[in-house]
Design a protein around this motif. Structure first.
Motif, short mmCIF file in Angstrom:
data_model
loop_
_atom_site.label_atom_id
_atom_site.label_comp_id
_atom_site.label_asym_id
_atom_site.label_seq_id
_atom_site.Cartn_x
_atom_site.Cartn_y
_atom_site.Cartn_z
N ARG A 65 -0.86 7.78 -1.98
CA ARG A 65 -1.56 6.53 -1.66
C ARG A 65 -0.89 5.36 -2.37
O ARG A 65 -0.66 4.30 -1.78
CB ARG A 65 -3.03 6.66 -2.08
N LYS A 67 2.15 5.25 -3.45
CA LYS A 67 3.51 5.08 -2.95
C LYS A 67 3.50 4.22 -1.68
O LYS A 67 4.28 3.28 -1.54
CB LYS A 67 4.11 6.46 -2.67
N ILE A 68 2.58 4.52 -0.78
CA ILE A 68 2.51 3.78 0.47
C ILE A 68 2.11 2.32 0.20
O ILE A 68 2.70 1.39 0.75
CB ILE A 68 1.51 4.46 1.44
N LEU A 71 5.09 0.50 -1.40
CA LEU A 71 6.16 0.33 -0.41
C LEU A 71 5.82 -0.83 0.54
O LEU A 71 6.65 -1.70 0.83
CB LEU A 71 6.33 1.64 0.35
#
Lengths: 315, 252, 95
Positions: A65, A67-68, A71
């Motif tokens: 979660r 990481k997204i 990003l």
């Protein structure tokens, strides 16, 4: 009315006074144009260089979660850089020129990005404080007198709204986590607090560009006013988390209706502006690398498009 | 192996392909050759990590041991990762990145298209949702192969060597092992032979348009699906898993 | 090294069915295919649209600000193009 310089300047000023936006094809004083190019491109560079300290942690984010979210956020900053470069391009400069000015060290960007992100908590602190400080500035700039700049800022502010919340949420998870995590959050806050205050630039007395920018309605609030709003907004946020802002002079001033805060170390600020920050060299090295190593790709795509157009013509 | 274990393994393979390639592409965020390309590639990374997330959630459900998607991503050891070797290869230059992406996207598109006919409802739902994004990737990377192949002399040469270098890793996607065979027999898995034909056709056509030579098929580098990876993978995991390993059992 | 920027494009987005395309911003791309790809990637990250137009910026002809009075002021003297110019008895109701 004849278009003498005096008339044009009067017309320009009348528009500013009437809160009518200046558009790319309108006449504008040379200095206004130059100031805008400088400010908008610096702003764009800050977005692009700002991708680096946070981008650092995309590959190490502690959950999918996170990481997204990170990003998407860093990608947004690329988009914001793009909108801003486009706004500057309407004033007659090119993106390549602006990149070269950045890469050679001639152009400046926000000094905050010359500080390193050491732990995951820094990603929380950057989102909460750095984006929080940036938003203060950007909301003001949605009313800038230059149309393309103001419109880019409207889009950016809409998109940025999740950035600060993301940073605060990350910090909150740490503050409510294990003692080790809480310490990590406090340490990040200690390191990012003062540089965040410096983001608003020199105090009003020292600021060289401020007065003119205000007269031209590019800026609507002074550096110190914005800084004060940021402090006032952030203190209760830190209290909620049970974290301590690293300023022993910080206290509510009933009379002013604002928080008083301690003296900013302007020597450090100027050192970092002049290239002495911990990451100045690194950031430029990375930008140069991406730009130079991308040159053959950009050329190839252009060459291909030309070939394709040629073939279409001959068909 | 029991059915459940086979299905778990099969879902992990699909999930890990997305996770590891998504990770590789995410390394490039902020370093792309142009802003537009940077943003475009990051969209692909976001899509892939998103796919990995739902697939890992499903894998965890199938396993039924109470693990989560994060447990599977951050706490499995290298031998338990089941992605093909292709996706763990490093980004290299932009041509290397595009070559890897193109060979995988072309596979992935046909794979997901076939998966929409699976007997496993969950996989069908995931495939139907993902195929839209995968279709975009499939076009995006092919466009770039054509641009670089049929661009300048320099880009042509770089694209050709990138293909030559990575070609040995492409074959593994189509080598069916026991897991693939069992899943196919049960009507859950995808017929890799059928996809191979479609993949060949598309790759041949795109390379032709890009004025590139299709490398000769030779030795196939494989093992990823059985958890036997290249050395690259250790470093990938060291980076992905560092936080969870250094601070076990915490919420982030 | 080439110093040639990719050409500039303007992006117009229809946010939902039935609405006009509206200017969203600009970007750089080598040709129309790439401009379309980039527009999708840059300007529709948050479901902003269901249809995109891209046009190379150099193909747009813009009015000159100095002609503004000549082009647009004339319309100010034509109130008869607006419904309120005409008197209709209240009894008739909405027309």
């Amino acid at each position: 009315m004849e278009n003498t310089i005096e008339n044009l300047e009067a017309k320009f000023q009348a528009k500013l006074d009437a809160e009518i936006k200046i558009e790319p094809k309108d006449w504008m004083p040379d200095k206004y144009r130059k100031t805008l190019v400088r400010q908008i491109s610096q702003h764009a560079h800050s977005e692009i260089v700002g991708m680096l300290p946070e981008g650092n942690w995309i590959t190490r984010a502690p959950s999918l979660r996170r990481k997204i979210g990170l990003l998407a956020k860093v990608q947004d900053e690329g988009g914001h850089g793009l909108y801003l470069y486009s706004a500057a391009e309407t004033l007659g400069t090119s993106r390549d020129q602006m990149f070269e000015d950045l890469n050679s060290g001639k152009a400046k960007y926000s000094s905050i990005f010359n500080y390193p992100t050491l732990t995951w908590a820094d990603i929380g602190a950057v989102g909460w404080l750095v984006d929080g400080a940036a938003i203060m500035n950007q909301v003001m700039l949605t009313r800038a007198s230059y149309g393309p700049y103001a419109r880019a800022m409207v889009r950016i502010c809409k998109e940025e709204s999740f950035h600060q919340r993301q940073g605060y949420e990350i910090t909150m998870a740490l503050a409510q986590g294990s003692p080790e995590q809480k310490e990590m959050a406090q340490d990040a806050l200690n390191r990012w607090w003062w540089p965040s205050l410096m983001m608003f630039g020199p105090s009003d007395a020292e600021s060289t560009h401020s007065a003119q920018s205000m007269a031209w309605k590019i800026k609507r609030k002074s550096n110190d006013e914005l800084r004060q709003s940021f402090v006032d907004a952030t203190v209760p946020q830190a209290e909620f988390l049970g974290l301590t802002l690293p300023d022993k002079d910080l206290k509510w001033n009933e009379e002013r209706g604002h928080y008083d805060y301690g003296a900013i170390d302007w020597d450090e600020f100027w050192q970092v502006v002049k290239g002495g920050g911990p990451c100045n060299k690194d950031r430029l090295k990375v930008r140069n690398k991406a730009y130079n190593e991308g040159a053959w790709v950009r050329e190839a795509a252009m060459a291909h498009a030309e070939k394709r157009a040629e073939r279409k013509k001959n068909n | 192996m029991e059915n459940k274990e086979v299905l778990f393994d099969y879902v992990l393979r699909i999930a890990d392909n997305a996770l590891i390639l998504g990770h590789r592409v995410s390394e490039l965020c902020g370093h792309g050759p142009s802003l537009e390309t940077d943003i475009g590639l990051t969209n692909i990374a976001l899509d892939l990590v998103g796919h990995a997330r739902v697939l890992l959630q499903y894998a965890a459900d199938v396993e039924g041991k109470g693990r989560t998607d994060d447990d599977l991503a951050f706490l499995r050891d290298i031998r338990e990762f089941k992605n093909v070797l292709l996706v763990e290869q490093p980004n290299g230059n932009f041509a290397n990145t595009i070559a890897r992406q193109f060979l995988f996207d072309t596979f992935n598109y046909h794979f997901f298209a076939a998966l929409t006919n699976s007997k496993d409802e969950n996989l069908v739902a995931i495939a139907k949702k993902s195929i839209k994004e995968v279709t975009y990737h499939y076009r995006y990377s092919a466009e770039w192969v054509i641009r670089l192949g049929d661009g300048t002399e320099e880009s042509h040469e770089k694209m050709q060597s990138a293909l030559n270098e990575i070609w040995d890793y492409a074959g593994e996607m189509f080598v069916a092992d026991e897991v693939d065979k069992q899943m196919l027999a049960e009507g859950i898995g995808v017929d890799l032979n059928a996809i191979k034909a479609l993949w060949e056709e598309r790759v041949t056509a795109i390379l032709k348009e890009a004025t590139l030579d299709k490398p000769e098929d030779g030795w196939i580098q494989k093992g990823g699906k059985q958890g036997k990876h290249t050395e690259q993978m250790g470093f990938v995991l060291a980076e992905i898993q560092w936080m969870q390993r250094a601070y076990p059992g915490m919420e982030w | 090294m080439s110093k040639k920027d990719w050409p500039l494009w303007e992006v117009f987005i229809r946010s939902k069915a039935g609405l006009h395309h509206k200017h969203a911003g600009s970007l750089h791309a080598t040709d129309e295919e790439m401009a379309m790809e980039n527009a999708r990637d840059v300007y529709t990250r948050r479901q902003e649209g269901i249809s995109i137009w891209v046009v190379e910026s150099k193909n747009i002809t813009a009015s000159v600000p100095d002609d503004g009075d000549m082009l647009f002021d004339a319309a100010k003297t034509k109130p008869y193009r607006h419904p309120t110019f005409y008197d209709i008895p209240d009894e008739i109701g909405h027309m």
